[in-house]
Design a protein around this motif. Structure first.
Motif, PDB file in Angstrom:
ATOM      1  N   HIS A  10       0.852  -1.194   0.000  1.00 34.98           N
ATOM      2  CA  HIS A  10       0.000   0.000   0.000  1.00 34.98           C
ATOM      3  C   HIS A  10       0.887   1.243   0.000  1.00 34.98           C
ATOM      4  O   HIS A  10       1.607   1.510   0.968  1.00 34.98           O
ATOM      5  N   SER A  53     -10.120  -1.365  -3.883  1.00 34.85           N
ATOM      6  CA  SER A  53      -9.375  -2.488  -3.317  1.00 34.85           C
ATOM      7  C   SER A  53     -10.271  -3.327  -2.404  1.00 34.85           C
ATOM      8  O   SER A  53     -11.431  -2.985  -2.146  1.00 34.85           O
ATOM      9  N   VAL A  82      -6.649  -0.109  -6.370  1.00 34.90           N
ATOM     10  CA  VAL A  82      -5.679  -1.181  -6.568  1.00 34.90           C
ATOM     11  C   VAL A  82      -5.281  -1.266  -8.041  1.00 34.90           C
ATOM     12  O   VAL A  82      -6.126  -1.124  -8.938  1.00 34.90           O
ATOM     13  N   GLU A  96      -1.888  -1.368  -3.698  1.00 31.25           N
ATOM     14  CA  GLU A  96      -2.926  -0.395  -3.336  1.00 31.25           C
ATOM     15  C   GLU A  96      -2.319   0.997  -3.391  1.00 31.25           C
ATOM     16  O   GLU A  96      -1.183   1.217  -2.946  1.00 31.25           O
TER      17      GLU A  96
END
Length: 561
Positions: A71, A94, A434, A454
């Motif tokens: 992320h 996501s 994502v 992400e």
């Protein structure tokens, strides 16, 4: 044993993540622990200050930061058009959003399927268009009249109607959004919690439009509903339910294995609800069930009364929503059966939670910034008095209150609202997307982003970026939004494309028109009718973050103008 199994699961995931992250994100800076696990981010999410944590990481590491395994948060202005791109470059939501799905039925907000989102958004676009919302202004005005009458009673009282008493839960909005309520008054000074009244107003408006009748919060002076609506014998304010649900979902969304559907999902959810060691998570899941019960009961009542001819069909939000959903389902799938009740309920629940709570929170923040800056307050009053006029002492009907056409284009009012929303982002942390295997190649600041990553752009940080807003980015300055303001060394002219209040891109909040109309009417009406002062002028606006950033309360001294 369960605790041991949970620890073992986290350790296994941490080792796997470390191996993957070291290889894929070696050039992305960030905290050491964030390469192993999402627990640091989850810790700050649980504490209600995730956006401040992410902001501090950007200040330390720069515009590109690894905030959890796989992320990346990017606060560079150009990232907005990449992460929240339109068309073929649009990224999917996501797995974080699975935590917000009720009973396995996604709604417009949390669906990850692009085709389903397109179809559902098309169905909701007309009911929530400005023209459609404007047609419903009469119902909004009727609830505004109830709000005014309640506040008039407060002004006529020698003591606060919510003085320390056994009815302290009547305001519904608690400190920290974890207890059912809190007294908002006491002593010999009249003080009122405006957040509580704003919540009652916005809940009644959206329930009036989405369910065919209001939940009666303004009539009762509380957002606590009956046991028959909540469904489990608990007495809790709806605002507290939404806050708890948001905090639990924002935490669980960081651990997708804990969020599943079908039999597996039911088992995991049951274990979390009964055995998870953190009471906040258990309360959040329980609150989610209660909100679902409220939406289901209200939708069934409305649809049943309409089918039986017991109620004249109103051309309100629910009626238009049902019409458009039926068209959408039939045109796409040629379905001749009645519309699936779960689809209606999940969209109605979205309207109830997102369409009311966030508007009340935003109105509270806007009013606080106005009262915390007396020159702004004075200039707003002057603009409103000149263009709308002082309201009569005894307002007898809703049509005597300000109309949206009277206030929607007032430059200083609009600028004030915009600046307050910049300073107080209701969704303060970055909304994650994502990069999938089917996505077009994504590049941020010269860095190629691999599939499975992400991405998010933190609104709180972007809305305080000095390269966008100027050296005074941390200061509340209305003039940056005024149309006749020119960029100077003191004030840099604002650019609305960097204001992420309603999101950006194809998943931008579809309820923007309804929220904006209510905000203009609420602020204009309250300022025109009442003399207001902050009860504690030197106290900052306290807020706690779940999915949304929520003010705790707004205590004011109030009297009639």
């Amino acid at each position: 044993m369960l605790a041991f199994a949970i620890v073992a699961l986290f350790l296994a995931l941490a080792i796997r993540n470390w191996v993957s992250v070291q290889r894929r994100y070696k050039d992305i800076p960030g905290p050491f622990l964030s390469r192993f696990t999402s627990l640091p981010l989850a810790f700050h999410s649980r504490g209600g200050k995730r956006h401040l944590y992410v902001h501090s990481l950007h200040q330390k590491y720069g515009s590109l930061v690894l905030i959890a395994p796989s992320h990346i948060s990017c606060c560079h202005p150009d990232a907005i058009n990449v992460v929240y791109a339109q068309g073929e470059h649009a990224l999917l939501k996501s797995d974080f959003y699975k935590a917000f799905v009720i009973d396995g039925t996604p709604n417009l907000f949390n669906t990850q399927d692009r085709l389903k989102h397109t179809k559902r958004r098309k169905a909701l676009a007309h009911p929530l268009s400005y023209r459609s919302v404007k047609d419903m202004e009469e119902w909004i005005a009727n609830n505004m009249l109830k709000l005014v009458r309640n506040l008039d009673k407060e002004c006529e009282s020698k003591f606060s109607a919510h003085q320390d008493s056994t009815h302290s839960h009547s305001n519904g909005v608690p400190m920290g959004a974890e207890t059912p309520g809190r007294a908002s008054g006491g002593g010999n000074c009249l003080r009122v919690n405006m957040l509580a009244w704003f919540n009652c107003f916005t809940f009644d408006v959206i329930s009036d439009l989405a369910f065919g009748q209001s939940l009666g919060m303004l009539d009762r002076g509380t957002d606590v509903l009956s046991d028959s609506l909540c469904g489990n014998g608990q007495s809790m304010g709806v605002a507290a339910m939404i806050g708890l649900r948001g905090r639990a979902a924002a935490f669980l969304g960081l651990f997708p294995p804990l969020v599943a559907f079908g039999r597996t999902g039911f088992l995991i959810r049951w274990l979390l609800l009964h055995f998870w060691p953190d009471p906040l998570i258990r309360k959040g899941l329980s609150s989610s069930d209660m909100l679902s019960n409220i939406a289901t009961t209200c939708v069934r009542k409305r649809m049943s009364s309409s089918d039986n001819g017991d109620q004249i069909i109103r051309d309100d939000l629910l009626h238009r929503l049902l019409t458009e959903l039926r068209k959408s389902e039939q045109l796409t799938d040629d379905i001749k059966e009645p519309l699936n009740e779960k689809i209606v309920v999940t969209e109605a629940m979205l309207l109830l939670t997102a369409g009311s709570d966030t508007t009340a929170d935003s109105a509270t923040a806007i009013l606080w910034y106005i009262l915390a800056h007396p020159p702004v307050h004075k200039q707003l009053i002057a603009e409103l008095d000149e263009n709308v006029g002082i309201l009569s002492h005894d307002v007898a009907a809703a049509d005597e209150l300000p109309k949206h056409d009277q206030v929607k284009s007032l430059p200083y009012l609009t600028a004030t609202i915009q600046e307050a929303l910049r300073m107080f982002a209701t969704n303060a942390f970055g909304l994650p997307r994502v990069v999938s295997n089917t996505s077009n190649p994504v590049t941020l600041m010269g860095t190629n982003i691999p599939p499975g990553t992400e991405l998010s752009v933190p609104a709180y940080t972007v809305q305080r970026d000095m390269s966008i807003w100027g050296e005074d980015a941390y200061e509340f300055k209305v003039q940056r939004w005024l149309p006749d303001t020119e960029s100077t060394e003191c004030v840099k002219k604002a650019d609305a494309k960097y204001l992420l209040t309603f999101g950006a891109g194809p998943r931008m909040c579809i309820g923007k028109n309804l929220a904006t109309l209510q905000l203009h009417l609420l602020i204009a009406t309250i300022l025109l009718r009442y003399k207001l002062e902050l009860y504690e002028p030197h106290r900052d606006l306290e807020a706690i973050e779940g999915f949304m950033n929520k003010p705790v309360e707004l205590l004011v001294k109030i009297s009639r103008r």
